[in-house]
Scaffold this motif. Structure first.
Motif, PDB file in Angstrom:
ATOM      1  N   PHE A 131       0.874  -1.167   0.000  1.00  0.00           N
ATOM      2  CA  PHE A 131       0.000   0.000   0.000  1.00  0.00           C
ATOM      3  C   PHE A 131       0.907   1.210   0.000  1.00  0.00           C
ATOM      4  CE2 PHE A 131      -2.655  -3.153   1.996  1.00  0.00           C
ATOM      5  CZ  PHE A 131      -3.950  -2.826   1.635  1.00  0.00           C
ATOM      6  N   GLY A 132       0.600   2.161  -0.799  1.00  0.00           N
ATOM      7  CA  GLY A 132       1.403   3.384  -0.744  1.00  0.00           C
ATOM      8  C   GLY A 132       0.446   4.541  -0.778  1.00  0.00           C
ATOM      9  N   ARG A 133      -0.462   4.574   0.196  1.00  0.00           N
ATOM     10  CA  ARG A 133      -1.492   5.627   0.175  1.00  0.00           C
ATOM     11  C   ARG A 133      -1.949   5.888   1.601  1.00  0.00           C
ATOM     12  NH1 ARG A 133      -5.904   1.322  -2.169  1.00  0.00           N
ATOM     13  NH2 ARG A 133      -6.757   0.745  -0.161  1.00  0.00           N
ATOM     14  N   ALA A 134      -2.636   6.995   1.843  1.00  0.00           N
ATOM     15  CA  ALA A 134      -3.145   7.322   3.182  1.00  0.00           C
ATOM     16  C   ALA A 134      -4.262   6.350   3.532  1.00  0.00           C
ATOM     17  CB  ALA A 134      -3.665   8.757   3.175  1.00  0.00           C
ATOM     18  N   ARG A 135      -4.324   5.973   4.795  1.00  0.00           N
ATOM     19  CA  ARG A 135      -5.370   5.055   5.238  1.00  0.00           C
ATOM     20  C   ARG A 135      -6.702   5.806   5.284  1.00  0.00           C
ATOM     21  NH1 ARG A 135      -5.805   0.189   7.368  1.00  0.00           N
ATOM     22  NH2 ARG A 135      -3.602  -0.278   7.249  1.00  0.00           N
ATOM     23  N   GLN A 136      -7.774   5.124   4.976  1.00  0.00           N
ATOM     24  CA  GLN A 136      -9.093   5.752   4.945  1.00  0.00           C
ATOM     25  C   GLN A 136      -9.627   5.965   6.349  1.00  0.00           C
ATOM     26  OE1 GLN A 136     -11.760   4.104   2.083  1.00  0.00           O
ATOM     27  NE2 GLN A 136     -13.551   4.461   3.377  1.00  0.00           N
ATOM     28  N   LYS A 137     -10.254   7.122   6.602  1.00  0.00           N
ATOM     29  CA  LYS A 137     -10.867   7.408   7.895  1.00  0.00           C
ATOM     30  C   LYS A 137     -12.358   7.606   7.632  1.00  0.00           C
ATOM     31  CE  LYS A 137     -10.059  10.558  11.753  1.00  0.00           C
ATOM     32  NZ  LYS A 137      -9.393  11.805  12.134  1.00  0.00           N
ATOM     33  N   THR A 138     -13.258   6.988   8.427  1.00  0.00           N
ATOM     34  CA  THR A 138     -14.697   7.106   8.212  1.00  0.00           C
ATOM     35  C   THR A 138     -15.347   7.607   9.496  1.00  0.00           C
ATOM     36  OG1 THR A 138     -14.535   5.222   6.726  1.00  0.00           O
ATOM     37  CG2 THR A 138     -16.753   5.863   7.413  1.00  0.00           C
TER      38      THR A 138
END
Ligand code: UD1
Ligand code: CA
Length: 458
Positions: free
Chosen positions: A424-431
């Motif tokens: 993964f090379g991306r920001a983690r999703q926040k909900t």
């Protein structure tokens, strides 16, 4: 006949003012190859072992082109343009080597074919001293007329020097001639310049040879093969004829062209049987397509190798160095440059693959970009066999993705991904539950307050 040696003298010293170009006329291209190179190819196909290129205008550029497309040609500079006979004499050193046949050709007559030249050479072998290649253009204005008497060619008269009667003759001089090497220099040296233009006309050797009791004959070329190019409209006309012939040849060799008139080939395109080419496809120079490939509509392909059963396009752009192995797929709005797409790999949607290897069976998701350039240098991306690149990923080269590597969508990959790893090379999703509704209400009331305030101002 094959035993006879042959020199081709190609006249290309003129400027070609009607092209309105900084480039010498004969360097304008047909099917991606300079006109003069087409002429050299025809001469060689007709058995010319020597090629003498007479240059003048744009000599440096001409030499460069000759070195590239006709390295075996010897160049001779005609310092002053004093006429076509004078131009041939510029190649005296080559002619005096003693060839059996001398073929005089024009650099601006690119569709001349080996057959027409071979027929002319045959007439020399049969004993003629001069063979003039004639043709019947739809409009003879501007051409020299072939004056025949009792089935014999007695003279060629330039239009400016023609009587009214002679001007009505439809059989014209295409410009090219085959001359017996044994007589060539002697005939050329006898040419004077007493005519309307004050030039040394090559065409005068017809009368000179006749007066010496030598045999002079005319052969006939088709208008298309003898077409001379003087302006860009004629250049386009020649291109159209060339393309039409090449398409026909491709179809007869087993290639399906659904709308042949919309497919453009280069002089060197190689394309195997059972390939299907959809409408509006452009093949630039250096393309090799093996058999059974499908090239879908609106693809632009140059310098690329496409192996058997590949699928390309629609709207694919394959640039130089694109190397598609068996059954590879490069789909819509994808660009591939200097990259190997190995067997069965898929690059299907909106992707740029440059300076890379895509391993066999790998799948490149939509919108993937190899970031190969930092503004100064190019770097390599290596994608292993069976790798899966999630959509909209940026692979920042130099970088390696191992066999079976798995890249999450939207990643920016800057470091090596080992075999079978997930990266993964991306920001983690926040909900945040309910936060969407709250925001919407806040924005709506702010907008309403603003509107009310604006109304109160009036
Ligand atoms: C020439 C023929 C004419 C023929 C026509 C066909 C002569 C005298 N006339 O006329 O009968 O119908 O071609 O197109 O041959 N060139 C040189 N150096 C020169 C002059 C010409 O290299 O000093 C080259 C030109 O670059 C060109 C070719 O010779 O490639 C023909 O010359 P051009 O002046 O175009 O001859 P035309 O007047 O068209
Ligand atoms: Ca001309």
């Amino acid at each position: 006949m094959n035993q006879r040696t042959c020199l081709s003298v190609i006249l290309a010293a003129g400027e070609g003012t009607r092209m309105k170009s900084a480039l010498p006329k004969v360097l304008h291209q047909i099917a991606g190859l300079p006109m003069v190179a087409h002429v050299v190819k025809a001469a060689e196909a007709a058995g010319a072992s020597g090629v003498a290129l007479v240059i003048g205008h744009g000599a440096d550029e001409m030499r460069k082109t000759a070195a590239k497309f006709a390295p075996e040609a010897e160049t001779f500079v005609q310092e002053k343009r004093l006429g076509t006979a004078h131009a041939v004499i510029a190649a005296r050193a080559a002619i005096s080597k003693g060839y059996d046949d001398v073929l005089v050709m024009f650099g601006d007559t690119p569709l001349i074919d080996a057959d027409t030249l071979t027929v002319a050479r045959l007439r020399l072998a049969e004993g003629a001293a001069v063979v003039v290649i004639g043709f019947r253009p739809p409009n003879p204005t501007g051409y020299g007329r072939l004056i025949e008497k009792g089935g014999k060619l007695i003279a060629i008269r330039e239009e400016k020097d023609c009587s009214e009667e002679e001007r009505k003759i439809g059989f014209c001089n295409a410009g090219m001639m085959a001359v017996a090497g044994a007589h060539a220099l002697k005939l050329l040296d006898a040419v004077g310049n007493k005519n309307a233009k004050g030039e040394y006309y090559l065409t005068d050797i017809v009368e000179i040879a006749g007066a010496q009791g030598l045999d002079v004959v005319a052969t006939e070329a088709s208008f298309e093969n003898a077409l001379g190019i003087n302006n860009r409209a004629e250049l386009a006309q020649a291109e159209a004829i060339w393309q039409q012939r090449r398409r026909h040849e491709a179809m007869l060799s087993g290639v399906t062209l659904i709308a042949p008139e919309t497919v453009y080939f280069s002089h060197d395109t190689e394309i195997g049987a059972d390939t299907i080419v959809e409408p509006n496809v452009w093949f630039g120079p250096g393309v090799m397509v093996a058999s059974g490939a499908k090239i879908h509509a609106f693809s632009h392909i140059e310098g690329a190798t496409i192996a058997s059963n590949c699928d390309v396009g629609p709207f694919a752009r394959l640039r130089p160095g694109a190397d598609l192995r068996n059954k590879a797929k490069v789909g819509n709005f994808c660009e591939v440059k200097q990259a190997v797409i190995e067997e069965g790999a898929k690059v299907n949607h909106l992707t740029y693959i440059g300076d890379a290897r895509v391993g066999a069976g790998a799948n490149i998701g939509a919108g993937t970009i190899t970031c190969n350039y930092d503004g100064y240098s190019k770097f390599f991306t290596d994608i292993g066999e069976g790798a899966f690149i999630g959509s909209n990923s940026s692979l920042v080269a130099p970088v390696t993705i191992g066999n079976g590597g798995y890249i999450a969508s939207g990643s920016v990959i800057t470091e090596t991904v080992p075999d079978d790893a997930l990266a993964f090379g991306r920001a983690r999703q926040k909900t945040i539950p309910g936060k969407g509704k709250e925001l919407r209400e806040r924005f709506a009331s702010a907008a309403a307050a603003k509107k009310k305030a604006a109304g109160a101002d009036h």
